[in-house]
Design an enzyme around this catalytic site. Structure first.
Site, short mmCIF file in Angstrom:
data_model
loop_
_atom_site.label_atom_id
_atom_site.label_comp_id
_atom_site.label_asym_id
_atom_site.label_seq_id
_atom_site.Cartn_x
_atom_site.Cartn_y
_atom_site.Cartn_z
N SER A 1 58.91 2.32 40.37
CA SER A 1 57.36 2.59 40.52
C SER A 1 56.54 1.59 39.45
O SER A 1 55.13 1.20 39.72
CB SER A 1 56.86 3.93 40.20
N CYS B 1 51.96 8.35 43.29
CA CYS B 1 52.38 8.55 44.67
C CYS B 1 52.86 7.69 45.35
O CYS B 1 52.33 6.59 45.55
CB CYS B 1 50.77 9.03 45.20
N HIS C 1 50.89 14.95 47.08
CA HIS C 1 49.82 14.82 46.28
C HIS C 1 48.45 15.20 46.96
O HIS C 1 47.38 15.13 46.24
CB HIS C 1 49.91 13.36 45.81
#
Lengths: 377, 616
Positions: B325, B381, B368
């Site tokens: 991420s 997310c 989310h």
């Protein structure tokens, strides 16, 4: 012969030649006994004393009356044989060999004197057996027997180097005394055949020396060390040498026995090829003079004795130098007048004194009359 | 009468025979003169050299190696005196006996064929030089050796300069280590300045800066006697110490980084984003460079090289990992700069994303809900970035990422840098001969798939985000003082300035601040009084089919790598810290606390107040 006439007939070139060699030897001993650059004077003083004693011995022998040497030859020979026996019984053991008799501050090495005694004894023998047209086998055998006794006694010490000198003297004198070539060839062949037998009788260290002589690099830190270091000293001297007292091989102790048997290595390191050449010329003059006396002597005993003395010096000079140059196995033979050592100095001077004494006879008149020396008259 | 007279005029034979002997004598003398001529004239140079070799020993006086200093002037590599056991092969009398005696005194391996062989071969090839047999003897050992001098003619103890690293393992991968120059290295040094036993930099700064650090050896020419004892000094050339290398590293920060990573494998890099100065660079597990300076044992060397956690690898610039991420801000920036995704645009995250018959999960199983770009970054997310990745495609993303320094050689002044991979359609075509598939764009959005990066690239990439597009060359060395006294400085070097819209930069920074401060995934990096901005990353090592399994429950080798990259303060970035923990699990829990510790230490001595604000 009166003293003044003896004086007048004195062979000065012979003595001066020897003294020149002694002077070189003295300088060399001074350089050779330096340790780590610090000169050692004790041995130089001793060597100087030996030279003076040597000169005295020279004159003592020179002044002997005509004929005395020949008459005393056999007695001298027997006395020296006895000394050699004494050495074997009570001699000092040094370096694994019994070669010296302690005489107060000095050590006497009878094998040196024996070389001269053998020369005189052989001269006397050959002068009697001489036959025109050549000496035969039957006459030579007793001469061999004569040499065998001192040879064995010295070889037992053990000092094969000095023992070998007897054989050279015998061979040289046999040539001068006109032993037939056939006989000489016979003994030459027999001698060559005896080498393997000799090998069998040699001590281990002696065999090692011969082997390392053939290939010194076999054992560069052991038996080959002497030869290698000696060659390095000689070779590094170059054409003009490193200069007096500038040699490093001796003063840093890379050379063994640098003032006695390896004195020439010290000398040629410092004086180079030119110095060595001049030294050889001095020796050559000495040898030449002795052969000159051999040829010119009017008397057979004198001729043979001078020839023997010439061979005696020649053997010492050549073997010692050849050893230092790596041309001959390492044997304990000094360089006459140059190496440090009293017995060798006295022997050399006595031998020259004898040659000078005997050469007086060349001035005697022919025939049996006058002051001519006629043996047996 | 006639027979009894031994006059010899009638014997011309005697004269002839004597002459023959005289000629033999002349011949032998000629032979002797020839021999002397051969030795003293023809071969004299050879024997002169042998005599000099007999007499002279060259004793090398090794030059001390120069210092390496941190930014506060503290030595991080220095040179100290050490008692070394030195062998002079030519003076060895009985190698086996001397070695076994030494074996009782020094704990050195008597049967170690390396040492014995080295001495043996030197005895043949180069007996007049000396060999270092053991380093750093203790005082008692030295005195025992001195006591046994007579039995050890070939060995002696010398005080020699040895490399020493006061911070131990902390700087291992930056400084590298020194070792004895190999025969090939001696050959390569064209000026012949390297001698047997000289230390040479083998790795890290020691290797890179070897020319500066290595001094010039001096020597003593000593005359020795036949027993090898020194007699007098013939000539002496003093040695010259090596030069000094000043680095931008901060030893306190480095130690903090090491402690924070602890026993785990990974890398921690701290940079000053506006200058590219490297403040801390730790890779773990590390090795002890002191062991190398003292001559590392073969077994220890083997252990280091077979350790599965690769202690000899600098993970900061040689290890490449999927970024996970941490890549997301770069995708967001691409979307904004390419004007393909407005930050307000919302994407619905139901917990997974479907493409054809493939389903891609979000890390948060229940989803989310509707997220905009800010929320997507803060909450990390996955579904938002799946769609963004798909929309942008690999080439646009790669263009921006490469511009920031990802997947490129950063040009750091440390040897051995490797570059990661930022895939493009072109790359795929040439390497795999296959076209790019859409699903690859999807997983690229969350930093998985072909993409993999080094921690250093990540630190530079975030530094570029922090500065708003200034790409600096990372620098460890700031100044060098050569042995001749000449000073060379290495000012900051900007590689390029990206034409980014300041509004976009501002937004990304705010979003990254949100990750730490706005209930995001990086909350454990929060610092009091200083706004930290950063991003977590959890890089999958192996895809586990079926149920989501917690990383901690997996075997170590297939646990996820944990990332955290951050900078602070967000409105005036002074430090960027990248932390990677191999198989550490989640970035937020495993890597973020490391970054926090480093930043805490950094700001401990640099108060961030109004007076600092706006300053560079």
């Amino acid at each position: 012969m009166t003293l003044p006439s003896k004086w007048a007939r004195m062979d000065w070139p012979l003595l001066l030649n020897a003294l020149a060699l002694c002077a070189i030897g003295l300088l060399n001993v001074y350089s050779g006994t330096r340790v780590h650059g610090v000169p050692g004077t004790a041995l130089v003083t001793k060597q100087l004393a030996w030279i003076l004693l040597g000169v005295a011995a020279f004159f003592a022998v020179y002044l002997l009356s005509d004929g005395f040497i020949e008459e005393a030859a056999n007695g001298f020979f027997i006395a020296v044989l006895l000394l050699l026996v004494v050495v074997l019984l009570v001699g000092r053991v040094r370096g694994g060999a019994q070669r010296w008799i302690a005489l107060g501050a000095f050590n006497l090495q009878p094998s040196e004197f024996a070389k001269i005694a053998v020369t005189f004894a052989l001269a006397k023998y050959f002068s009697r057996t001489y036959r025109y047209g050549g000496v035969g086998l039957r006459e030579v055998l007793p001469a061999i027997g004569l040499v065998l006794a001192p040879f064995l006694l010295v070889a037992l010490q053990p000092d094969l180097g000095s023992a070998g000198v007897f054989l050279f003297i015998l061979a040289g004198m046999a040539v001068v005394a006109c032993v037939r070539w056939k006989v000489l060839a016979l003994f030459g062949t027999a001698g060559a055949a005896a080498v393997p037998v000799l090998w069998f009788f040699m001590k281990e260290y002696q065999r090692q020396r011969v082997l390392t002589f053939l290939n010194p690099e076999l054992d560069p830190l052991g038996a080959g060390y002497h030869v290698i270091q000696s060659k390095i000293a000689v070779g590094s001297g170059g054409l003009i040498g490193k200069g007096y007292l500038q040699g490093t091989q001796g003063s840093l102790r890379f050379l063994p026995e640098q003032h006695t048997d390896f004195a020439f290595a010290v000398f040629s390191e410092e004086w180079g090829f030119l110095g060595s050449f001049l030294l050889l010329i001095l020796f050559l003059l000495l040898i030449y003079r002795l052969f000159f006396l051999t040829i010119r002597s009017q008397d057979r005993f004198a001729s043979f004795a001078c020839g023997g003395i010439a061979v005696f010096f020649l053997t010492h000079i050549v073997i010692n130098m050849a050893m230092v140059c790596g041309l001959f196995p390492v044997v304990g033979i000094p360089l006459p007048f140059v190496s440090y050592g009293g017995s060798s100095m006295l022997t050399g001077m006595m031998a020259l004194g004898a040659a000078a004494n005997l050469s007086r006879s060349r001035f005697t008149f022919q025939g049996g009359g006058g002051k001519g020396r006629v043996i047996g008259s | 009468m006639t027979g009894r007279i031994r006059k010899r005029e009638q014997d011309p034979d005697i004269t002839r025979r004597s002459r023959i002997l005289l000629y033999i004598a002349l011949g032998v003398f000629a032979l002797l003169i020839g021999r002397l001529y051969w030795l003293q004239v023809v071969e004299s140079d050879r024997y002169r050299m042998l005599a000099e070799n007999n007499r002279l020993r060259l004793r090398t006086v090794r030059a001390p190696r120069g210092l390496i200093l941190d930014r506060k002037g503290r030595a991080i590599a220095e040179t100290q005196g050490s008692f070394d056991l030195v062998c002079s092969p030519v003076d060895v009398k009985d190698l086996q006996a001397e070695i076994s005696l030494l074996g009782e005194i020094v704990e050195f391996d008597v049967d170690d064929p390396e040492v014995v062989d080295k001495i043996r071969s030197a005895m043949r090839s180069n007996p007049y030089s000396s060999i270092t047999v053991a380093r750093d003897l203790r005082f008692e050992q030295v005195s025992v050796i001195e006591f046994n001098r007579e039995a050890l003619p070939g060995f002696s103890v010398l005080v020699e300069a040895t490399r020493s690293y006061p911070y131990g393992t902390a700087f291992a991968h930056v400084l590298g280590y020194v070792g004895e120059a190999s025969p090939e290295e001696m050959e390569r040094s064209e000026d012949g300045s390297l001698a047997m036993g000289d230390l040479i930099g083998k790795y890290g700064l020691e290797r890179l800066m070897d020319n500066v650090l290595r001094g010039v050896n001096g020597g003593r020419k000593v005359e020795v006697d036949a027993a090898g004892r020194d007699q007098r000094l013939v000539e002496e050339v003093p040695s010259r110490a090596g030069g000094a290398v000043y680095t931008s590293l901060d030893a306190d920060l480095q130690v903090t980084a090491q402690d924070a990573l602890g026993n785990r494998a990974g890398a921690v890099i701290a940079l000053a984003p506006r200058t590219g100065e490297v403040l801390a660079f730790y890779s773990g597990p590390a090795f002890d460079p002191n062991a190398f300076a003292r001559g590392i044992r073969k077994a220890d060397w083997q252990a280091l090289n077979t350790d599965p956690r690769k202690p000899m690898q600098n993970k900061g610039l040689q290890g490449t990992y999927a970024p996970g991420s941490t890549i997301k801000p770069f995708l967001a920036m691409t979307g904004l700069e390419e004007k393909m995704q407005e930050k307000e645009k919302q994407v619905l995250c139901p917990g997974s994303f479907r493409l054809g018959n493939r389903v891609f999960r979000c890390w948060r199983e229940k989803g989310h809900g509707a997220v905009d770009m800010y929320r997507a970054i803060v909450q990390s997310c996955d579904v938002y970035f799946y769609t963004l990745g798909l929309k942008l495609g690999p080439d646009r993303v790669a263009k921006l990422e490469k511009a920031t320094g990802l997947g490129t050689i950063t040009g750091i002044d440390l040897p051995g840098e490797r570059k990661g991979l930022v895939p493009t359609t072109e790359w795929k075509r040439t390497v795999t001969k296959e076209r790019w598939y859409d699903y690859e764009s999807v997983i690229l959005g969350i930093g998985q798939g072909a993409v993999h990066l080094t921690p250093l690239e990540m630190a530079i990439g975030y530094a570029t985000l922090a500065t708003g597009g200034e790409v600096m060359r990372p620098r460890v060395v700031s100044k060098v003082i050569e042995k001749e006294g000449k000073v060379r400085t290495f000012p900051p070097e900007m590689l390029r300035k990206l034409p980014w819209n300041p509004e976009n930069v501002d937004f990304i920074r705010k979003a990254l601040a949100g990750v730490v401060n706005d209930y995001g995934t990086g909350g454990s990096a929060k610092l009091p009084g200083i706004v930290v901005g950063g991003k977590t990353g959890t890089a999958q090592v192996a895809s586990v089919k079926g149920k989501m399994i917690k990383s901690e429950d997996l075997p170590y080798e297939i646990r996820d790598h944990a990332w955290f990259v951050a900078f602070a303060p967000v409105d005036d970035p002074q430090i960027v810290v990248a932390a990677l923990v191999e198989h550490g699990g989640h970035g937020g829990s495993a890597a973020a606390p490391i970054v926090k510790s480093v930043m805490q230490e950094f700001f401990r001595t640099r108060p961030v107040g109004p007076e600092r604000k706006g300053g560079a």
